[in-house]
Design an enzyme around this catalytic site. Structure first.
Site, PDB file in Angstrom:
ATOM      1  N   ASN A 185      -1.602  -2.946 -12.078  1.00 33.97           N
ATOM      2  CA  ASN A 185      -2.681  -3.240 -11.722  1.00 33.97           C
ATOM      3  C   ASN A 185      -3.212  -2.857 -10.334  1.00 33.97           C
ATOM      4  OD1 ASN A 185      -3.360  -5.337 -10.134  1.00 33.97           O
ATOM      5  ND2 ASN A 185      -1.886  -6.248  -8.529  1.00 33.97           N
ATOM      6  N   TRP A 186      -4.153  -2.420 -10.974  1.00 37.19           N
ATOM      7  CA  TRP A 186      -5.056  -1.276 -10.173  1.00 37.19           C
ATOM      8  C   TRP A 186      -5.522  -2.110  -8.419  1.00 37.19           C
ATOM      9  CZ3 TRP A 186      -9.096   1.137 -13.261  1.00 37.19           C
ATOM     10  CH2 TRP A 186      -8.157   2.548 -14.538  1.00 37.19           C
ATOM     11  N   LYS A 187      -5.199  -3.224  -8.788  1.00 35.92           N
ATOM     12  CA  LYS A 187      -5.988  -4.593  -6.738  1.00 35.92           C
ATOM     13  C   LYS A 187      -7.386  -4.202  -6.986  1.00 35.92           C
ATOM     14  CE  LYS A 187      -1.166  -4.515  -5.976  1.00 35.92           C
ATOM     15  NZ  LYS A 187      -0.281  -4.545  -5.104  1.00 35.92           N
ATOM     16  N   HIS A 205      -0.568 -13.350  -8.896  1.00 39.99           N
ATOM     17  CA  HIS A 205       0.373 -12.717  -8.641  1.00 39.99           C
ATOM     18  C   HIS A 205       0.668 -12.936  -7.073  1.00 39.99           C
ATOM     19  CE1 HIS A 205      -0.009  -9.083  -5.965  1.00 39.99           C
ATOM     20  NE2 HIS A 205       0.643  -8.512  -7.258  1.00 39.99           N
ATOM     21  N   GLU A 218      -0.270 -12.162  -3.919  1.00 39.36           N
ATOM     22  CA  GLU A 218      -1.838 -11.742  -2.761  1.00 39.36           C
ATOM     23  C   GLU A 218      -2.636 -12.512  -3.542  1.00 39.36           C
ATOM     24  OE1 GLU A 218      -1.998  -7.372  -4.116  1.00 39.36           O
ATOM     25  OE2 GLU A 218      -0.535  -6.978  -3.485  1.00 39.36           O
ATOM     26  N   GLU A 272       7.886 -10.655  -9.022  1.00 40.66           N
ATOM     27  CA  GLU A 272       7.845  -9.815  -7.729  1.00 40.66           C
ATOM     28  C   GLU A 272       8.413 -10.053  -6.373  1.00 40.66           C
ATOM     29  OE1 GLU A 272       4.229  -7.173  -9.273  1.00 40.66           O
ATOM     30  OE2 GLU A 272       3.361  -8.947  -8.647  1.00 40.66           O
ATOM     31  N   GLY A 327       4.556  -2.565  -2.191  1.00 50.64           N
ATOM     32  CA  GLY A 327       3.616  -1.674  -1.476  1.00 50.64           C
ATOM     33  C   GLY A 327       4.246  -1.697  -0.188  1.00 50.64           C
ATOM     34  N   SER A 376       7.047  -1.487  -5.503  1.00 53.90           N
ATOM     35  CA  SER A 376       7.520  -0.409  -5.777  1.00 53.90           C
ATOM     36  C   SER A 376       8.091  -0.175  -7.329  1.00 53.90           C
ATOM     37  CB  SER A 376       8.197  -0.869  -4.019  1.00 53.90           C
ATOM     38  OG  SER A 376       7.861  -0.931  -3.407  1.00 53.90           O
ATOM     39  N   GLY A 379       1.961  -1.590  -8.986  1.00 52.47           N
ATOM     40  CA  GLY A 379       0.433  -1.342  -8.385  1.00 52.47           C
ATOM     41  C   GLY A 379       0.281   0.301  -7.666  1.00 52.47           C
ATOM     42  N   GLY A 380       0.684   0.467  -6.828  1.00 55.78           N
ATOM     43  CA  GLY A 380      -0.029   1.593  -6.054  1.00 55.78           C
ATOM     44  C   GLY A 380       0.900   3.416  -6.931  1.00 55.78           C
TER      45      GLY A 380
HETATM   46  P1  PGA Z   1       3.550  -2.306  -6.163  1.00 52.98           P
HETATM   47  O1  PGA Z   1       2.817  -3.650  -5.827  1.00 52.98           O
HETATM   48  O2  PGA Z   1       3.956  -1.016  -7.196  1.00 52.98           O
HETATM   49  O3  PGA Z   1       2.387  -1.393  -4.821  1.00 52.98           O
HETATM   50  O4  PGA Z   1       4.686  -2.192  -5.200  1.00 52.98           O
HETATM   51  C1  PGA Z   1       3.126  -4.211  -7.354  1.00 52.98           C
HETATM   52  C2  PGA Z   1       2.275  -5.280  -7.963  1.00 52.98           C
HETATM   53  O5  PGA Z   1       1.685  -5.877  -6.728  1.00 52.98           O
HETATM   54  O6  PGA Z   1       2.008  -5.891  -8.499  1.00 52.98           O
END
Ligand code: PGA
Length: 251
Positions: free
Chosen positions: A10-12, A96, A98, A168, A174, A214, A235-236
């Protein structure tokens, strides 16, 4: 039928078109090297077209980070499932944390997105997860059950087989804090049990449940060794070729 693991990036709200194309072009041969796992990247909307074009012919899936339930119309800021189909985007991340927390998306809205995606042949990657406060108040299972019940309302057993669930824990996204493999496995087993109760054993056996929060090269192998963890939503660590390709190559 065994569940095929899915590693999703997920590149956000990161990467320009050129950066996204470069990363996707590097990842495509890595994805192509495996027949026992699937790989997906979800670029920001601005890079979707270029990335799908760049990886055409490869097994690397391209997903969106959200999708509307309507085909077209007055929905400023939204993206239609038909528009995604037009780009050969086959998956959509929905719900998600967010979107839920920062943009106030409700279970009801998320449910409409899931149904809209299914109606148009998109695979929903349906995200659920508890906050730290909820975990500390021992509400994890109640919260997840509610999110599943409301978010998947009206999804029939046949459709459910193509739904991907991503667990998640919000406190692990994050933050560098991963759920331990035992904590994650416990929740994944709970979700699978719930699917069996709500649908049937066959559906429960087939639905892929990803872990997210993470995920890194250092912890992916241990997480993927758990019996009910069928992949990762990253994500990251999905933003760099080195880390994401190592995650794809989990053993
Ligand atoms: P993260 O994000 O790997 O940076 O914790 C995961 C996500 O939000 O899908």
């Amino acid at each position: 039928m065994a569940r095929k693991p899915l590693i999703a990036g997920n590149w956000k709200m990161h990467l320009t078109v050129a950066q996204g194309v470069e990363l996707a072009e590097q990842l495509a041969p890595v994805a192509d090297a495996y027949s026992d796992r699937e790989v997906m990247v979800a670029p920001p909307f601005t890079a979707l077209h270029a990335v799908t074009a760049a990886v055409k012919g490869s097994k690397l899936h391209v997903g969106s980070q959200n999708v509307c339930w309507e085909k077209q119309g007055a929905f400023t800021g939204e993206i239609s499932p038909v528009m995604l189909q037009d780009l050969h985007v086959g998956m959509a991340i929905i719900g998600h944390s967010e979107r839920r927390q920062i943009f106030g998306e409700s279970d009801e809205m998320i449910n409409k997105r899931v149904l809209g995606a299914l109606e148009h042949g998109l695979v929903p990657v349906f995200c659920i997860g508890e906050t730290l406060e909820e975990r500390e108040a021992d509400k994890t299972f109640t919260v997840l059950e509610q999110q599943i019940t409301d978010g998947l309302q009206g999804v029939n057993e046949k459709q459910m087989e193509s739904v991907v669930i991503a667990y998640e824990p919000v406190w692990a996204i994050g933050t560098g804090k991963t759920a331990t493999k035992e904590q994650a496995q416990e929740v994944h087993a709970f979700i699978r049990q719930l699917l069996e109760e709500k649908m049937n054993k066959n559906v429960a056996k087939r639905v892929r449940i990803l872990y997210g929060g993470s995920v890194k090269p250092e912890n992916v192998d241990a997480l993927m060794a758990q019996p009910d963890i069928d992949g990762a939503l990253v994500g990251g660590a999905a933003l760099q070729f080195e880390s994401f390709s190592r995650i794809i190559k989990f053993t």
